[in-house]
Structures are given as C-alpha cells and as structure tokens.
Enzyme design. Structure first.
Site, mmCIF file in Angstrom:
data_model
loop_
_atom_site.group_PDB
_atom_site.id
_atom_site.type_symbol
_atom_site.label_atom_id
_atom_site.label_comp_id
_atom_site.label_asym_id
_atom_site.label_seq_id
_atom_site.Cartn_x
_atom_site.Cartn_y
_atom_site.Cartn_z
ATOM 1 N N HIS A 160 0.825 -1.223 0.000
ATOM 2 C CA HIS A 160 0.000 0.000 0.000
ATOM 3 C C HIS A 160 0.856 1.269 0.000
ATOM 4 O O HIS A 160 0.416 2.321 0.436
ATOM 5 C CB HIS A 160 -0.948 0.052 1.204
ATOM 6 N N SER A 281 14.968 22.270 -15.401
ATOM 7 C CA SER A 281 13.783 23.102 -15.568
ATOM 8 C C SER A 281 14.220 24.442 -16.117
ATOM 9 O O SER A 281 15.295 24.949 -15.784
ATOM 10 C CB SER A 281 13.106 23.286 -14.212
ATOM 11 N N LYS A 287 16.145 22.106 -10.167
ATOM 12 C CA LYS A 287 15.431 20.894 -10.561
ATOM 13 C C LYS A 287 16.255 19.942 -11.405
ATOM 14 O O LYS A 287 17.024 20.340 -12.267
ATOM 15 C CB LYS A 287 14.186 21.273 -11.366
ATOM 16 N N GLU A 294 9.457 9.191 -16.541
ATOM 17 C CA GLU A 294 8.059 9.615 -16.749
ATOM 18 C C GLU A 294 7.554 9.211 -18.132
ATOM 19 O O GLU A 294 6.414 8.770 -18.296
ATOM 20 C CB GLU A 294 7.937 11.133 -16.580
#
Ligand code: ARG
Length: 462
Positions: A160, A281, A287, A294
């Site tokens: 979980h 970024s 970043k 992704e």
C-alpha cells in the site's frame, strides 16, 4: 485500358478511383516500412518459381537481380513511392517492371497480395520480437549488476506504499528481473508459435501451380509453411501476441518507472539518476527531473492502445482476407518503436543510477518495519499464539508511537510493562539487518537468497 484505370486490374475497370477513394485505400504512406521484407519474400518466391519450373531460370534471375536494384533505390531514398499504386507490393512490382521489363509480369504467379502482405508483416513482427528479446536481455543484465552491488543493502519494503517490512535492495531489483524474465519468455514463445510461412496460400484457397511452399518457408527462415491457406492469409494473431507481450512488458516498465520517479524525489532520495537520463527546468534552477522515467511510464498508453485497436479491427471479421486488415500495421509499428525506445531508456537509466545506501538504510527501520519480527519472536520464544503476539506487538508499537521513537529505542522495562516475559534477547530481532538476514525461506529477501537468485539468472542468460 484507359490511362486513369489501374495498371494491375485495369482489365476490369473503365475508370480510375475517386481521389477520396485513393486516399482511404492507399497504405503506401506506412507500409513502405515493409519494403525489405516484401523484397525478401519476392526473391524467395522467384527462386521457387524457377526451381519448380513455373518460370524460366533466366526470368527468375532477372527478377531476383531487379528486386535488389529496387531495394537499393528504396534504401538510398531514390525510390518514388506512388499513392496510385496503393501499397508497397504494387509499388515494388511496378518499379520492377520498369527495371527488367516483361519477366516482372511473371512474379505474381501462384501468389496474391493477401499471402504476400501476411508474409511481409510476419517477417517484420518477427524482427521486432528479436529486438525485444535483445532489449530485455540487456535490461535484465543491467538489473543484475545493480542487484549484486546491493545484495545486502536494506531498504523499506512497502505494501500500500506504506512501510511494511525491511527488504534488501538486491531483492527489489531481482523482483523486476523476474518480471522482465517472464516478458522475455513471452516474446520467445510468441516467436516460436508465429514462425509459419503464409506465402503460397495465395488469395485464400491455395494455387493450382505446382509451387513448393517448403522451399519458400525455409528460404525466409520459417519453421514450416502455414497449414491452412484460409488461416494463413487472415491470421493476425502473431501481431496480437506481440502487442500483448509488449503491453505486459510496457506495464512492467511503467511500474518500475513510477518507483524511480518516487525514489529520485527529494522526499525519498533512494536513488540518484544520472544527468544523462534527466532534464532540468527552464525556471527552477535546482530541478533535476526524471523525464525518461516519466515518459517510459506514459509509453504504456499507446502500446495498450495499439493492442486494443488491433483486437477491435480483427473481431468479427469473416474469413478470409478483408481490407480491414490493412489497418493492422500502423499501430504495431508505433508500439514496436516505442517499446524498443522504452526498453533502451530503462536499461540506460538502470545502468547509470546510483542507489543511495544511507538513505535506503535510514528509511528501512522507520515506520516500525520490524514489528512482524517482534511478533514472530513472541511466537517462537514465548510460545504465544500468533494472534496474541500480533496484539502485544500492536501495543508496543502504540507505546513507541506515543513516545515518538522506533521499536528498538523502547527500554526493556517499557516492553515489560506491555508483557512481563519479554527479555532483552528481543532486541536482536528488532534491527533491520537481522530482520532481512532471517528471511531465508526460498525466494525470501535474505542476502543469501538474493545471491542465489542472481547466480541462477546469470546461468540462465549464459
Ligand atoms: N495493402 C494491403 C494490406 O495491407 C495488401 C493486401 C491487399 N489485398 C487485397 N485483396 N486488396 O492489407
């Protein structure tokens, strides 16, 4: 034959097609990707036509040579594809006619575009199965390197996405080895099953010419000719098996990608991804984004989509060929391209990534991850029924939570307030290293088990 009528079937037709008809009918825009397979199939067919005496040796030789000329024109970008000629098969044949003249007209003896396209597409999908096999083996090898380096590093195991029990880094990596290993076996199964040659099934019923289907099958690397001509021209389950295996593999890639996204975040810091597979970024200088992970996570969408699309095209089609089946290709091309890209990107990311031992070990003990070890100790040492041990452990966890500490930080006196028979030997099982080392059951997380599985996989891959 009028000028606007078709060169291949103009005998029956007085007028050429409407422009819209040509647009919806033509597949050359995408099936030109089958050029090499189409020419290999035609060369095998020509050789067979000569060997069986259906055409002369000199005609077959002219066809085979001419087809090589056409292939080099295509490979070198000198070929002018024509929409009026519909598809790759007619484009190649028409050009062959220009190159060698009259003998080109004999190439289509004893075959049809129906068995031709089934053969071409099978050859193409077979190459993709081989490429997927190579990509999967490379990915598994990269995972084995990571697993071996951190076979005994502890980290939290989750259910979980809540801390459950400590596991080893090597064990977690090896879970993916098992998944990609099954993907590998699915790809190999599909290849073995699909390797029957449709060529010679002709339009649907076979042919009256004395063709040798064994010969063309062998020349094209098939195990045997497909045994039923109706099935041979209308079977697309080889492509569906590829897409199914690709979908499952993409789903595995997506799950792993998701973990890498989570693990590389500032809140986890379990792994550092390399600059080579990250981006920055344009506005936030700090970043480093896990874009490759992704995108791998997202690629699964189009691959599932291709699978559903082709399943839907094929359902309800009567035997044998229907033009619907021309819609089989584009999405398979897209799914294959993106699967190979995702496999390669994942392999690169895995090879480059640096697991952060301290962060992993630091997190491993958090969230009372050794509570099950404590309950097991109560069962084993004090002879308590497991249900009661579960209850006692729950009370100890509540106590630690109230104090804001982890289980090993409770004093023996505090433990004995919950249950008087607990002794200081209990502390041995509360450490995460002892916890993982104790899980020696087959397939368990103990480093010894993990190393045994790594050795087994190395042997499997040879
Ligand atoms: N371009 C066609 C396809 O991809 C080739 C087969 C055409 N056969 C036919 N009977 N019209 O399916």
């Amino acid at each position: 034959m009028t000028k606007t009528s078709n060169a291949m079937w103009g005998g029956r037709f007085a007028a050429g097609p409407d422009a819209i008809m040509e647009a919806i009918n033509a597949s050359i825009g995408f099936d030109k990707r089958l050029a090499a397979q189409d020419i290999a199939g035609s060369r095998a067919h020509a050789a067979m036509l000569a060997a069986t005496g259906i055409v002369s040796d000199s005609d077959a030789e002219a066809m085979r040579e001419g087809l090589l000329t056409v292939l080099s024109e295509i490979e070198e970008g000198r070929f002018e594809f024509s929409t009026a000629l519909e598809d790759i098969h007619m484009n190649v044949e028409a050009r062959l006619k220009e190159v060698i003249g009259e003998p080109a007209g004999r190439l289509h003896t004893g075959r049809s575009r129906n068995d031709q396209v089934a053969t071409d597409f099978k050859l193409w999908v077979r190459d993709q199965l081989d490429a997927a096999e190579t990509g999967l083996v490379a990915l598994i090898e990269a995972l084995l390197v990571q697993a071996e380096a951190g076979a005994d590093w502890v980290m939290p195991g989750f259910t979980h996405l809540q801390t459950a029990q400590p596991v080893t880094w090597g064990h977690h990596m090896m879970a993916y080895v098992e998944m990609f290993g099954r993907d590998l076996s699915r790809v190999r199964d599909a290849r073995a099953r699909m390797n029957e040659c449709p060529l010679g099934a002709a339009a649907l019923a076979g042919t009256s010419f004395p063709i040798d289907r064994e010969m063309t099958a062998e020349a094209l690397g098939f195990d045997r000719p497909a045994a039923n001509s109706l099935d041979a021209v209308s079977d697309r389950d080889f492509a569906l098996e590829f897409l199914s295996a690709a979908s499952i593999c993409a789903m595995h890639l997506s799950r792993f990608a998701e973990e890498l996204v989570i693990w590389s975040s500032a809140q986890f810091r379990f792994v550092a991804l390399s600059d080579r597979f990250s981006t920055g970024s344009s506005i936030m200088p700090q970043k480093k984004n896990p874009d490759a992970a992704e995108l791998i996570r997202a690629k699964v969408g189009r691959i599932f989509g291709a699978n559903v699309a082709l399943m839907t095209v094929m359902k309800g089609l009567p035997l044998a060929y229907s033009k619907d089946m021309q819609e089989d290709k584009e999405q398979v091309f897209d799914a294959a391209d993106n699967l190979m890209l995702a496999l390669a990107a994942m392999e690169g990311m895995v090879r480059d990534m640096a697991p952060q031992r301290e962060a992993l070990e630091g997190a491993a003990g958090a969230g009372f991850s050794t509570a099950t070890d404590l309950a097991d100790w109560l069962v084993r040492v004090l002879g308590m029924p497991f249900r009661e041990a579960h209850h006692v452990t729950g009370a100890l966890v509540a106590k630690a939570e109230a104090r804001g500490c982890d289980l090993p930080e409770l004093s023996l006196a505090e433990m004995q307030e919950v249950h008087g028979e607990i002794t200081k030997a209990v502390y041995d099982v509360l450490g995460v290293h002892n916890s993982v080392a104790s899980r020696v059951s087959y397939g368990g997380t103990a480093p010894a088990q993990v190393r045994a599985q790594i050795a087994r996989w190395k042997e499997v891959l040879g």
